[in-house]
Design a protein around this motif. Sequence first.
Motif, mmCIF file in Angstrom:
data_model
loop_
_atom_site.group_PDB
_atom_site.id
_atom_site.type_symbol
_atom_site.label_atom_id
_atom_site.label_comp_id
_atom_site.label_asym_id
_atom_site.label_seq_id
_atom_site.Cartn_x
_atom_site.Cartn_y
_atom_site.Cartn_z
ATOM 1 N N ILE A 41 2.896 -0.795 -4.181
ATOM 2 C CA ILE A 41 1.521 -0.933 -4.653
ATOM 3 C C ILE A 41 0.927 0.443 -4.922
ATOM 4 O O ILE A 41 1.067 1.361 -4.106
ATOM 5 C CB ILE A 41 0.685 -1.698 -3.619
ATOM 6 C CG1 ILE A 41 1.326 -3.068 -3.330
ATOM 7 C CG2 ILE A 41 -0.745 -1.894 -4.113
ATOM 8 C CD1 ILE A 41 0.683 -3.813 -2.170
ATOM 9 N N VAL A 43 -1.490 2.896 -4.533
ATOM 10 C CA VAL A 43 -2.629 3.197 -3.655
ATOM 11 C C VAL A 43 -3.008 4.666 -3.758
ATOM 12 O O VAL A 43 -3.644 5.222 -2.852
ATOM 13 C CB VAL A 43 -2.311 2.825 -2.192
ATOM 14 C CG1 VAL A 43 -2.197 1.321 -2.030
ATOM 15 C CG2 VAL A 43 -1.040 3.535 -1.702
ATOM 16 N N CYS A 92 2.207 2.025 0.403
ATOM 17 C CA CYS A 92 1.985 0.613 0.724
ATOM 18 C C CYS A 92 2.967 -0.204 -0.103
ATOM 19 O O CYS A 92 2.992 -0.090 -1.329
ATOM 20 C CB CYS A 92 0.553 0.181 0.421
ATOM 21 S SG CYS A 92 0.224 -1.551 0.857
ATOM 22 N N LEU A 117 4.799 -6.393 4.927
ATOM 23 C CA LEU A 117 4.032 -5.275 4.397
ATOM 24 C C LEU A 117 4.465 -4.008 5.117
ATOM 25 O O LEU A 117 4.555 -3.989 6.346
ATOM 26 C CB LEU A 117 2.528 -5.499 4.593
ATOM 27 C CG LEU A 117 1.609 -4.518 3.848
ATOM 28 C CD1 LEU A 117 1.638 -4.798 2.347
ATOM 29 C CD2 LEU A 117 0.174 -4.608 4.366
ATOM 30 N N ALA A 171 -0.175 0.723 4.574
ATOM 31 C CA ALA A 171 -1.347 0.155 3.891
ATOM 32 C C ALA A 171 -2.225 1.200 3.226
ATOM 33 O O ALA A 171 -3.387 0.937 2.945
ATOM 34 C CB ALA A 171 -2.180 -0.672 4.885
ATOM 35 N N VAL A 179 -5.284 -2.910 -2.110
ATOM 36 C CA VAL A 179 -4.287 -3.659 -1.332
ATOM 37 C C VAL A 179 -4.710 -5.110 -1.187
ATOM 38 O O VAL A 179 -3.921 -6.039 -1.412
ATOM 39 C CB VAL A 179 -4.083 -3.007 0.050
ATOM 40 C CG1 VAL A 179 -3.109 -3.836 0.887
ATOM 41 C CG2 VAL A 179 -3.572 -1.580 -0.101
ATOM 42 N N ARG A 180 -5.957 -5.325 -0.812
ATOM 43 C CA ARG A 180 -6.456 -6.699 -0.650
ATOM 44 C C ARG A 180 -6.380 -7.475 -1.961
ATOM 45 O O ARG A 180 -5.992 -8.651 -1.981
ATOM 46 C CB ARG A 180 -7.904 -6.665 -0.160
ATOM 47 C CG ARG A 180 -8.059 -6.522 1.331
ATOM 48 C CD ARG A 180 -9.534 -6.462 1.692
ATOM 49 N NE ARG A 180 -9.773 -6.667 3.104
ATOM 50 C CZ ARG A 180 -10.954 -6.520 3.689
ATOM 51 N NH1 ARG A 180 -11.997 -6.142 2.953
ATOM 52 N NH2 ARG A 180 -11.107 -6.730 4.978
ATOM 53 N N VAL A 202 -6.551 -4.898 6.349
ATOM 54 C CA VAL A 202 -5.534 -5.915 6.041
ATOM 55 C C VAL A 202 -5.444 -6.927 7.178
ATOM 56 O O VAL A 202 -5.388 -8.139 6.952
ATOM 57 C CB VAL A 202 -4.157 -5.256 5.803
ATOM 58 C CG1 VAL A 202 -3.058 -6.311 5.737
ATOM 59 C CG2 VAL A 202 -4.173 -4.440 4.515
ATOM 60 N N THR A 217 1.509 0.161 -10.078
ATOM 61 C CA THR A 217 2.329 -0.599 -9.137
ATOM 62 C C THR A 217 3.714 -0.860 -9.735
ATOM 63 O O THR A 217 3.841 -1.241 -10.895
ATOM 64 C CB THR A 217 1.643 -1.925 -8.780
ATOM 65 O OG1 THR A 217 0.422 -1.636 -8.088
ATOM 66 C CG2 THR A 217 2.530 -2.794 -7.890
#
Length: 370
Positions: free
Chosen positions: A100, A102, A107, A119, A122, A131-132, A162, A338
């Motif tokens: 992802i 970030v 993450c 996961l 984060a 992330v959410r 998270v 990503t």
Amino acid sequence: MARKSKKQKKRATAMRYLVVLLLIALFALVVSMAMKEGGLDFSKIDLSKLDFSNIHLPDIKLPEIDININLPGSGQNPLLAQPGASPTPAPEPELHVYMIDVGQGDCMLLVSPNGKTMLVDAGESTALYSVRTFLKQMGIKHLDAVIVTHPHNDHIGGMAGVLGTVDVDTFYMPDAASESSEYSDMIFALNKQVVKVVKLSAENTPTIPWDGDVSIEVLGPFEDVPYKSLNDYSAIFRVKFGGTSMLFTGDAEGPDTLTAEYTTLARFTPDKLKCTVLKVAHHGSLSSTSDAFLAAADPDYAVISVGKDNDYGHPHQSTLNKLDNMGVRVFRTDELGTIHIAMDGENVRISAYEPKSVTIWSSVKDLFKK
């Protein structure tokens, strides 16, 4: 007043249908945009309370229209499948890894061939929304496992948030603490959710149970090594599916003694590090990815999680040169966003992640799904 002819009536009816279709198209467009932003949750809509009994459409026979609507994840429109046609073969099971984006942090979301989720880290607290949103787009409300590689803020900053969003079965982290508020918030969130916490080390957790078709071997850290820095307490582990594998390295440093790379190389044979895909340690810094470690891993591909125009000069040109000299193809989040890695046990596909498009049909179907 003159009576309308049959032709005029049909024309008026057709116009009404056209208006309905245009409204549906407009609705689907709004839904698509909102879902991409992660801002709509149709699961809270109770459609059983809606009354459609007063809606009447004219009973006319419309001409057949040849429409090809491809639903997400399918190669054909099941509504138009002809009797006797060969069904679309089921896709091969795959291990999916999503690195992802970030920014300057780590993450990664793993989805196993049997639907298990994990996961790894984060990102910073400032990356929590990203992330959410990604987890929501993927429909993730439960994580079978979470791994914190080490307690630096660019790896744990968003973890408390998270934990406040999804349920977690087992939480793995090395025996290393931090005095940061992000670390304290993470521990508080773990206690609040009453998550099972397991100390992650090569001695205590030589393997991580997750999916029966996927093996996870822990290659560091070691409990008896007084590492030089918090980065060297990073969890090093290899995730293997069939003949394909990915080596995760956190922010492991090397090649000096009492570093993560050095101790892992000293205690494991090189074949334990061999991988198809290497997660380049410490965002491609100069102090990581030593010659010996890279030679043992011998990857075909490498992925780097790094912030665009970051203040650290990551990834360092020396590290990129090493990878290039070995013929390793490199994928970076600062260039692609990503990254999606798909492994079927024999082959690997790596590309920039593209969210599934939302069609008129899928939007309406998801809205009215009970």
